[in-house]
Write a protein that holds these residues in place. Structure first.
Motif, PDB file in Angstrom:
ATOM      1  N   LEU A 149       0.855  -1.178   0.060  1.00  0.00           N
ATOM      2  CA  LEU A 149      -0.019   0.121   0.112  1.00  0.00           C
ATOM      3  C   LEU A 149       0.807   1.263   0.003  1.00  0.00           C
ATOM      4  O   LEU A 149       0.629   2.349  -0.578  1.00  0.00           O
ATOM      5  N   SER A 150       2.122   1.445   0.716  1.00  0.00           N
ATOM      6  CA  SER A 150       2.819   2.424   0.768  1.00  0.00           C
ATOM      7  C   SER A 150       3.465   2.778  -0.375  1.00  0.00           C
ATOM      8  O   SER A 150       4.033   3.789  -0.731  1.00  0.00           O
ATOM      9  N   GLN A 151       3.477   1.856  -1.640  1.00  0.00           N
ATOM     10  CA  GLN A 151       4.025   2.038  -2.696  1.00  0.00           C
ATOM     11  C   GLN A 151       3.142   2.395  -3.792  1.00  0.00           C
ATOM     12  O   GLN A 151       3.291   3.037  -4.790  1.00  0.00           O
ATOM     13  N   GLY A 152       1.697   2.193  -3.424  1.00  0.00           N
ATOM     14  CA  GLY A 152       0.724   2.629  -4.454  1.00  0.00           C
ATOM     15  C   GLY A 152       0.011   3.962  -3.903  1.00  0.00           C
ATOM     16  O   GLY A 152       0.346   4.847  -3.162  1.00  0.00           O
ATOM     17  N   SER A 153      -0.887   4.198  -4.706  1.00  0.00           N
ATOM     18  CA  SER A 153      -1.937   5.609  -4.208  1.00  0.00           C
ATOM     19  C   SER A 153      -2.718   5.239  -3.265  1.00  0.00           C
ATOM     20  O   SER A 153      -3.266   6.512  -2.692  1.00  0.00           O
ATOM     21  N   GLY A 154      -3.068   3.995  -2.711  1.00  0.00           N
ATOM     22  CA  GLY A 154      -3.971   3.733  -1.663  1.00  0.00           C
ATOM     23  C   GLY A 154      -5.416   4.001  -2.264  1.00  0.00           C
ATOM     24  O   GLY A 154      -6.438   4.104  -1.258  1.00  0.00           O
ATOM     25  N   SER A 155      -5.699   4.331  -3.387  1.00  0.00           N
ATOM     26  CA  SER A 155      -7.131   4.413  -3.847  1.00  0.00           C
ATOM     27  C   SER A 155      -7.824   3.215  -3.771  1.00  0.00           C
ATOM     28  O   SER A 155      -7.524   2.209  -3.886  1.00  0.00           O
ATOM     29  N   SER A 156      -9.427   3.204  -3.832  1.00  0.00           N
ATOM     30  CA  SER A 156     -10.131   2.216  -3.882  1.00  0.00           C
ATOM     31  C   SER A 156      -9.773   1.128  -4.941  1.00  0.00           C
ATOM     32  O   SER A 156     -10.211  -0.072  -5.008  1.00  0.00           O
ATOM     33  N   GLN A 199      -7.975  -0.159   3.982  1.00  0.00           N
ATOM     34  CA  GLN A 199      -7.639   0.402   5.248  1.00  0.00           C
ATOM     35  C   GLN A 199      -7.585  -0.492   6.582  1.00  0.00           C
ATOM     36  O   GLN A 199      -6.939  -0.382   7.743  1.00  0.00           O
ATOM     37  N   TRP A 200      -8.479  -1.588   6.446  1.00  0.00           N
ATOM     38  CA  TRP A 200      -8.413  -2.564   7.420  1.00  0.00           C
ATOM     39  C   TRP A 200      -7.075  -3.077   7.754  1.00  0.00           C
ATOM     40  O   TRP A 200      -6.400  -3.393   8.719  1.00  0.00           O
ATOM     41  N   GLU A 201      -6.778  -3.835   6.535  1.00  0.00           N
ATOM     42  CA  GLU A 201      -5.225  -4.424   6.766  1.00  0.00           C
ATOM     43  C   GLU A 201      -4.198  -3.508   6.957  1.00  0.00           C
ATOM     44  O   GLU A 201      -3.184  -3.995   7.687  1.00  0.00           O
ATOM     45  N   LYS A 202      -4.277  -2.190   6.400  1.00  0.00           N
ATOM     46  CA  LYS A 202      -3.327  -1.469   6.834  1.00  0.00           C
ATOM     47  C   LYS A 202      -2.933  -1.030   8.409  1.00  0.00           C
ATOM     48  O   LYS A 202      -2.015  -0.810   8.811  1.00  0.00           O
TER      49      LYS A 202
END
Length: 311
Positions: free
Chosen positions: A85-92, A269-272
């Motif tokens: 997630l830290s490498q991506g945009s984090g969008s849905s 969000q949950w896994e992060k």
């Protein structure tokens, strides 16, 4: 003899070149043009270049493996998920992509329907169990015969009738089949403690995702964080679908699929959040930037099959 020393140098050089090719494939070294012949001095220069390149191995946060071993623990899955997630945009739009990397076969959703047994039918026993995979496909759906005589079928809620019990399997047989499916899985469900209680089973907390206890889902639905929210209301607010309608009772398949849909809605969000709540990992000699990576050029750190093929 000079011939033996020359042969030994040749084998050592072959092993060196094989290792260099491996590092080039991993992107740790830029492709190197291959000269027609190479003197011992040139070999020494190349070895120096290789050692310097290995000393510059990026930190673990900059390189994330695209897959995990089949025996990966839930902790490592969550941390791996967080790194992705830290490498991506984090969008849905990242939900499906990140989960595919994390092997969706590790995820299942479960829902059980119970009937009443014992005095006045107040005991709840398993009468149907449904399990779906990450995509919502049914992988298990069977009617189960309780260990005690049924006093109340609770058809208005369970959807179970006397007719369903004709082809039902004994509880012990169903329990063995279901627990085999749940083993080593991350299990999604709504108020899932009730399902585990009916199965007479306890699933590890770090591998359980209860949609009734998810602050992310409640916040997204505009509901109080401490509120007790039903699966029906979450489905209506967040998925814009109606479930558990009519007088024929609930469908455990539909409820399990809905729980999985809700989980996937806030999966990132949950896994992060879960990954951030995990204790820090001890430093690894491979990922610790303070470690001297040049030692891993020694023969003892290379696979025997690569060593054999280079001789």
């Amino acid at each position: 003899s000079p011939q033996a020393r020359s042969k030994k140098r040749s084998r050592k050089h072959q092993r060196f070149m094989a290792r260099r090719a491996v590092l080039e494939q991993k992107g740790l070294l830029s492709p190197h043009r291959q000269p027609g012949s190479q003197s011992p001095e040139a070999g020494l220069e190349a070895r120096t270049e290789l050692s310097e390149s290995c000393d510059k191995v990026p930190k673990a946060k900059q390189i994330v493996s695209s897959s995990l071993s089949p025996s990966a623990s839930p902790d490592s899955i969550a941390r791996h998920h967080s790194a992705l997630l830290s490498q991506g945009s984090g969008s849905s739009g990242r939900v499906r992509t990140s989960s595919l990397v994390l092997r969706p076969g590790k995820y299942v959703a479960i829902d059980c329907e119970m009937v009443g047994t014992g005095p006045q039918g107040k005991l709840s026993e398993l009468a149907r169990c449904s399990v779906v995979n990450y995509e919502g496909d049914v992988i298990y759906d069977k009617y189960v015969r309780p260990e005690l005589p049924i006093v109340d079928y609770r058809t208005r809620w369970s959807g179970i009738t006397k007719q369903h019990m004709k082809n039902a399997i004994p509880f012990k047989a169903a329990q063995a089949e279901i627990l085999k499916i749940l083993k080593d899985k991350i299990v999604v469900g709504h108020a899932i403690h009730n399902d585990f209680q009916a199965l007479k089973y306890f699933h590890p907390k770090d591998r359980t995702r209860d949609t009734s206890q998810s602050p992310a889902l409640k916040k997204r639905a505009g509901l109080p964080i401490r509120a007790n929210v039903s699966l029906k209301n979450l489905a209506r607010h967040l998925l814009h679908k109606k479930i558990q309608e009519g007088c024929k009772g609930h469908s455990s398949v539909e409820d399990a699929q809905t729980a999985m849909e809700l989980y996937r809605l806030v999966e990132v969000q949950w896994e992060k959040q879960l990954a951030h709540s995990l204790p820090p990992r001890p430093p690894s000699p491979v990922t610790d930037p303070a470690a001297d990576s040049s030692q891993y050029l020694d023969d003892q750190y290379w696979p025997t099959d690569l060593m054999a093929s280079s001789l």
